[in-house]
Design a protein around this motif. Structure first.
Motif, PDB file in Angstrom:
ATOM      1  N   ALA A  82       0.824  -1.209   0.000  1.00  0.00           N
ATOM      2  CA  ALA A  82       0.000   0.000   0.000  1.00  0.00           C
ATOM      3  C   ALA A  82       0.857   1.257   0.000  1.00  0.00           C
ATOM      4  N   PRO A  83       0.320   2.345  -0.536  1.00  0.00           N
ATOM      5  CA  PRO A  83       0.991   3.636  -0.373  1.00  0.00           C
ATOM      6  C   PRO A  83       1.075   4.002   1.111  1.00  0.00           C
ATOM      7  N   SER A  84       2.032   4.821   1.455  1.00  0.00           N
ATOM      8  CA  SER A  84       2.194   5.221   2.851  1.00  0.00           C
ATOM      9  C   SER A  84       0.986   6.012   3.327  1.00  0.00           C
ATOM     10  N   ASP A  85       0.626   5.801   4.599  1.00  0.00           N
ATOM     11  CA  ASP A  85      -0.414   6.611   5.222  1.00  0.00           C
ATOM     12  C   ASP A  85       0.164   7.537   6.290  1.00  0.00           C
ATOM     13  N   LEU A  86       1.514   7.610   6.373  1.00  0.00           N
ATOM     14  CA  LEU A  86       2.161   8.480   7.357  1.00  0.00           C
ATOM     15  C   LEU A  86       2.567   9.824   6.763  1.00  0.00           C
ATOM     16  N   LEU A  87       2.565   9.907   5.453  1.00  0.00           N
ATOM     17  CA  LEU A  87       2.817  11.160   4.744  1.00  0.00           C
ATOM     18  C   LEU A  87       2.225  11.016   3.356  1.00  0.00           C
ATOM     19  N   PRO A  88       1.967  12.112   2.667  1.00  0.00           N
ATOM     20  CA  PRO A  88       1.387  11.993   1.326  1.00  0.00           C
ATOM     21  C   PRO A  88       2.263  11.126   0.433  1.00  0.00           C
ATOM     22  N   PRO A  89       1.685  10.107  -0.201  1.00  0.00           N
ATOM     23  CA  PRO A  89       2.516   9.174  -0.972  1.00  0.00           C
ATOM     24  C   PRO A  89       3.114   9.786  -2.235  1.00  0.00           C
TER      25      PRO A  89
END
Length: 293
Positions: A82-89
């Motif tokens: 998955a794309p990161s959810d901690l910063l905009p991917p």
């Protein structure tokens, strides 16, 4: 532009810190046409386009497609990284480099079997088939655009001009044989992009995605040297014969030959191998078209 390892890591770290992510110990996980960097201690991985723009000067477009498709597949419950959810991917730009951010997964050194790869691709296609189009574009625009760039600029990578002209002519002749029902594709389904993780198998590297017949994904798996591609396809619930798949296999081999020249830009000693692979792929495509007419 291309970049050094240090430049790629620095771009990833700088962008992460700009978004408030602490990065104390970045680790290079992979150095190929893209750099893959674990932004430790955060569970975030950056992908930095390093050599990819040699065939994709508009690199932001495939990176944007990749993030959008991975997000849609994650929301649909597909087995993808998955794309990161901690910063905009992203994708983001820094010092001329394009960067995207992804969730870190613990990867095992194990590799999927042929049957596992085939079943996993069938499961991915089942979800892909439910997605609405996420972008506009002509069928198989990603591989066909990459090959068009290669034909136009491949001499700068060491390819023979006459062979490049032949690639352009043969691909044009092949295009009518690449028809079929359209769906969103992974685009690069060789087993190296199917990771064995603690949470099961996960597909990654969706940068080559386009819309087109599913046969393009099947051809990628069929031609893999990492496992028995025929056995992988036979493990799918609706396998396709080699005869039906042939035009896509011919295109896949020419496409792989083109990307070997990008690899050789990083490893110049492999330029003779790139030339040999492209010549063999062109010969096979030429012979296949001759038989088919």
């Amino acid at each position: 532009m291309t970049a050094s390892v240090e430049q790629a890591v620095a771009a990833a770290v700088a962008l992460a810190r700009q978004h408030g992510l602490p990065v104390d110990d970045p680790a290079l996980l992979s150095w190929g046409v893209n750099a893959v960097v674990h932004l430790r201690p955060a569970p975030v991985v950056a992908r930095v386009a390093v050599y990819t723009p040699l065939l994709r000067p508009e690199i932001g477009r495939p990176f944007t497609r990749e993030v959008a498709l991975a997000a849609a597949l994650t929301a649909a419950g597909a087995a993808v990284v998955a794309p990161s959810d901690l910063l905009p991917p992203g994708p983001h730009e820094h010092d001329g480099l394009t960067v995207s951010f992804w969730r870190h997964v613990d990867v095992s050194p194990d590799r999927p079997t042929a049957a596992q790869a085939g079943r996993s691709l069938a499961e991915l296609h089942e979800v892909l088939g439910t997605l609405p189009p996420l972008w506009t574009g002509s069928p198989l625009d990603r591989p066909l655009q990459d090959l068009a760039v290669f034909v136009a600029s491949g001499t700068g990578l060491g390819a023979d001009p006459a062979l490049l002209r032949e690639v352009g002519e043969l691909v044009t002749a092949l295009r009518p044989r690449l028809a079929g029902p359209e769906m969103t594709l992974h685009g690069d389904t060789h087993p190296g992009n199917l990771l064995v993780t603690g949470e099961g198998l996960r597909w990654t590297d969706l940068e080559d995605t386009s819309r087109g017949p599913r046969h393009w994904d099947l051809a990628s798996l069929r031609t893999s040297a990492r496992l028995d591609g025929r056995a992988a396809l036979d493990a799918m619930p609706d396998p396709v014969s080699d005869a039906e798949l042939a035009p896509f296999v011919w295109l896949r081999k020419v496409y792989a030959g083109a990307w070997w020249f990008v690899h050789a830009a990083r490893e110049p000693a492999d330029l003779p191998e790139a030339r040999a692979r492209l010549a063999a792929a062109v010969e096979e495509l030429h012979a296949g078209l001759a038989r088919a007419t």
